[in-house]
Design a protein around this motif. Structure first.
Motif, short mmCIF file in Angstrom:
data_model
loop_
_atom_site.label_atom_id
_atom_site.label_comp_id
_atom_site.label_asym_id
_atom_site.label_seq_id
_atom_site.Cartn_x
_atom_site.Cartn_y
_atom_site.Cartn_z
N GLN A 1 14.61 12.17 20.44
CA GLN A 1 15.83 12.95 20.50
C GLN A 1 16.43 13.12 19.10
N ALA A 2 16.31 12.07 18.28
CA ALA A 2 16.81 12.17 16.89
C ALA A 2 16.04 13.23 16.12
N ALA A 3 14.73 13.29 16.37
CA ALA A 3 13.91 14.30 15.69
C ALA A 3 14.35 15.71 16.11
N GLY A 4 14.52 15.89 17.42
CA GLY A 4 14.96 17.20 17.92
C GLY A 4 16.32 17.57 17.38
N ASP A 5 17.20 16.58 17.32
CA ASP A 5 18.55 16.84 16.82
C ASP A 5 18.51 17.31 15.36
N MET A 6 17.54 16.80 14.62
CA MET A 6 17.45 17.15 13.19
C MET A 6 17.12 18.62 12.98
N ALA B 1 26.44 5.21 16.91
CA ALA B 1 25.67 4.22 17.68
C ALA B 1 25.52 4.65 19.14
N ASN B 2 26.23 5.69 19.53
CA ASN B 2 26.22 6.13 20.93
C ASN B 2 26.29 7.64 21.03
N TYR B 3 25.17 8.29 20.70
CA TYR B 3 25.11 9.74 20.84
C TYR B 3 24.54 10.03 22.22
N VAL B 4 25.40 10.54 23.10
CA VAL B 4 25.03 10.69 24.50
C VAL B 4 24.28 12.01 24.72
N THR B 5 23.08 11.93 25.25
CA THR B 5 22.33 13.12 25.67
C THR B 5 21.93 12.88 27.13
N PRO B 6 21.51 13.91 27.84
CA PRO B 6 21.17 13.70 29.26
C PRO B 6 19.99 12.75 29.46
N ASP B 7 19.10 12.62 28.43
CA ASP B 7 17.86 11.85 28.60
C ASP B 7 17.96 10.43 28.09
N VAL B 8 18.85 10.18 27.14
CA VAL B 8 18.91 8.88 26.46
C VAL B 8 20.18 8.85 25.62
N VAL B 9 20.71 7.65 25.42
CA VAL B 9 21.82 7.50 24.46
C VAL B 9 21.20 7.05 23.14
N VAL B 10 21.39 7.86 22.11
CA VAL B 10 20.71 7.61 20.84
C VAL B 10 21.58 6.73 19.95
N ASP B 11 20.95 5.74 19.30
CA ASP B 11 21.65 4.83 18.39
C ASP B 11 21.10 5.04 16.97
N ASP C 1 10.46 18.87 0.00
CA ASP C 1 10.83 19.42 1.31
C ASP C 1 10.20 18.66 2.48
N ARG C 2 10.05 17.35 2.32
CA ARG C 2 9.52 16.53 3.43
C ARG C 2 10.35 15.26 3.54
N VAL C 3 10.99 15.07 4.70
CA VAL C 3 11.80 13.87 4.90
C VAL C 3 11.35 13.17 6.18
N ARG C 4 11.16 11.85 6.07
CA ARG C 4 10.74 11.06 7.24
C ARG C 4 11.97 10.43 7.89
N ILE C 5 12.01 10.50 9.24
CA ILE C 5 13.10 9.91 10.01
C ILE C 5 12.55 8.69 10.74
N SER C 6 13.21 7.53 10.58
CA SER C 6 12.76 6.34 11.31
C SER C 6 13.95 5.43 11.56
N GLY C 7 13.71 4.36 12.29
CA GLY C 7 14.76 3.35 12.52
C GLY C 7 15.74 3.68 13.63
N VAL C 8 15.50 4.79 14.35
CA VAL C 8 16.41 5.19 15.43
C VAL C 8 16.05 4.40 16.69
N ARG C 9 17.05 4.06 17.46
CA ARG C 9 16.82 3.37 18.74
C ARG C 9 17.43 4.17 19.88
N GLY C 10 17.12 3.73 21.11
CA GLY C 10 17.67 4.42 22.28
C GLY C 10 18.17 3.43 23.31
N LYS C 11 19.10 3.89 24.13
CA LYS C 11 19.65 3.09 25.23
C LYS C 11 19.63 3.94 26.50
#
Lengths: 120, 457
Positions: free
Chosen positions: B207-212, B280-290, B302-312
């Motif tokens: 979800q964090a990737a999609g949000d980006m 710490a609490n980004y609410v989406t219908p599928d998961v709460v993203v932290d 022009d390349r950035v890596r996204i990591s370290g995201v968690r879900g609840k």
């Protein structure tokens, strides 16, 4: 100590949800982040956004990205869709936050001046 | 049915649009050169679907994105050739109508076989009207029934599940109405990697990737440039971003070579925070993203890596966006220039206020701005050291009736000839207010469905 606009040490982007604006403020360098953290407080933001922010102001922090997130409730003229403002989304609030004056120590001030940035 | 062995290679997902009227050629470029597995067009701002609903009420065959035809005529031939599947919220208030139109394009351009599906069920207007005494409006704290205006639309933010079903049933193009923006992207990841719907960690990362990338070029150089501070190359030729997602949900955001714009840590940080409140609490219908421990690393140009995201765990309820007719907004503008322009503008303001009183124009709220001085930030603006050479006076008022909204503009118009001297021509505008409110409904009130559509013969 010298006084600069926040713009010289940070950049910003503002988003909207209903009548709430959120403004991400990101320091350009790790060494500037403590200045942002110490001086861009909810109390100062309330004073800086006089006439605009009428509700609660909450600050969230992301230190690993040198960033804070300011959430300003009741700050979009009653909501994006019914506001009479020319900027109903408050996208220009990112420019307003960067007009906040901040005090920086002499070493950082010297670096800023060397980079062509002027104190207020 | 396609075999369901989970993918072990990375997945490439392009962002083809970030709002209904977005530029078309960068998406076509992604379809042609991006070697994409999926191309996702996110096309619904808060108000878009309510406006589309009004359009559909006038003409039942309409109510979906006006640019669908042009977008798909240009991109689908590339998608067909490259095996790229398409997911989009261009269905707006009429996903089935949009799917029919798409199927007709597929047939006309000789692209068959391509399976076209619509996801329906986000429209919960009937449920909301039935329960309007019990449902609480999040913005006002009052029941839905207490809103003054006519409720014209209510759409639940669907999650990825029905989209995954459409993909599992081999849809090549999926048209939706209201779906949480990032879930359009997440659906592709869930389907390809075989993630479980309660694998919160992976869903959170996805979800964090999609949000980006769901806001398109806003992460690849758009709305970022500030000359002397933040430079962006070739802003007129911005490339749209795409994701390279790994099976564990970590991802890279990048763009095509030869396009304008920039993707670096700074713009990704701006965008990550954009429109999220509690990180710490980004609410989406599928998961709460932290996002508390999110990391962004520049891997190259022009390349950035996204990591370290968690879900609840995902929320029990779904958010609904409600469109309400709330009267009309009238506006009038006029510019004064030269020495003493500010005094003439102030006199003009007095004249208009007095005229509104004399002619009995009923306004619920009136706002007067001095464009060039403080129209965006009011008393928080930095005061000018010298009087401005010109100033544009702007009146905006909200009225119950269209007639009163128009009369505000008329009173500004008559300043030429009857107000202070030496102005520009005035301009006036009037528009209907379609206000958006939100409420929460139980998941059991929402029944998404997948409908496959054939071209009419």
């Amino acid at each position: 100590m010298k006084r600069f606009y926040l713009r010289e040490i940070a950049h910003a982007r503002a988003g909207d949800k209903g009548d709430t604006s959120n403004i991400g403020v990101i320091a350009y360098k790790a060494e500037y982040f403590p200045i942002v953290l110490a001086q861009v407080t909810p109390e100062r933001v309330r004073e800086h956004f006089r006439g605009i922010a009428r509700g609660r102001i909450t600050r969230y922090e992301l230190p690993q990205l040198w960033a804070i997130n300011l959430v300003l409730e009741q700050s979009l003229g009653g909501g994006v869709t019914r506001s009479l403002s020319p900027d109903p989304h408050g996208k220009s609030y990112s420019a307003l936050i960067l007009t906040m004056p901040v005090d920086v120590d002499d070493a950082i001030a010297a670096d800023l001046v060397k980079a062509g940035r002027q104190p207020i | 049915m396609r075999a369901n062995a989970p993918r072990t290679r990375s997945l490439r997902i392009g962002a083809g649009a970030s709002y209904a009227g977005d530029r078309i050629e960068p998406a076509t470029d992604l379809a042609a050169r991006g070697q994409l597995d999926y191309l996702v067009y996110e096309c619904l701002a808060e108000r878009t679907i309510a406006l589309a609903q009004l359009e559909r009420l006038k003409d039942p065959s309409k109510g979906y994105n006006e640019l669908l035809d042009e977008r798909f005529r240009r991109a689908l031939p590339h998608c067909r050739r490259n095996g790229t599947r398409v997911i989009t919220s261009m269905g707006a208030a009429n996903p089935v109508g949009a799917a029919r139109h798409t199927a007709a394009i597929v047939q006309e351009l000789g692209l068959a076989p391509m399976k076209v599906a619509a996801v329906i069920g986000d429209d919960v207007l009937e449920y909301c009207l039935q329960h309007q005494d019990a449902l609480q409006v999040m913005e006002t704290g009052e029941p839905l029934a207490a809103l003054a205006g006519e409720i014209v639309s209510a759409n639940a933010y669907l999650g990825a599940e029905p989209l995954v079903e459409a993909l599992r049933r081999s849809a090549d193009v999926v048209l939706t109405g209201r779906v949480a923006d990032c879930s359009l992207f997440l659906a592709a990841m869930i389907h390809e990697f075989g993630w479980a719907f309660d694998d919160w960690e992976r869903l959170g990362r996805g979800q964090a990737a999609g949000d980006m990338v769901e806001c398109g070029a806003i992460v690849s150089g758009g709305y970022y440039a500030d000359p002397g501070y933040k430079e962006v190359d070739d802003l007129a030729n911005l490339g749209f971003p795409y994701l390279v997602v790994q099976p564990d949900g970590s991802s890279e955001v990048t763009k095509l070579e030869g396009t304008g714009g920039v993707i670096n840590r700074a713009i990704c940080t701006e965008h990550l925070i954009y429109e999220i409140h509690d990180l710490a609490n980004y609410v989406t219908p599928d998961v709460v993203v932290d996002f508390s421990d999110v990391r962004l690393e520049e891997l190259g140009k022009d390349r950035v890596r996204i990591s370290g995201v968690r879900g609840k765990a995902r929320p029990a309820q779904l958010k609904v966006s409600i469109g309400v007719r709330e009267g009309w907004i009238g506006e009038g503008e006029i510019t004064y220039a030269g020495l003493g322009c500010l005094n003439r503008a102030r006199l003009a303001e007095q004249v208009v206020r007095e005229r509104l009183r004399i002619s009995g124009v009923q306004l619920q709220e009136l706002r007067v701005d001095y464009i060039g001085l403080n129209s965006l930030h009011g008393e928080a603006s930095i005061p000018p050291k010298e009087p401005p050479y010109e100033v544009r006076l702007r009146f905006a008022g909200r009225a119950k009736s269209r007639r009163d909204a128009v009369r505000l503009g008329n009173e500004v118009e008559t300043l030429v000839g009857k107000g202070p001297c030496s102005s520009s021509l005035p301009r006036q505008y009037v528009r209907e207010v379609l206000a958006i409110y939100s409420c929460l409904v139980p998941r059991s009130a929402v029944h998404p469905e997948v409908v496959f559509v054939e071209a009419d013969r």
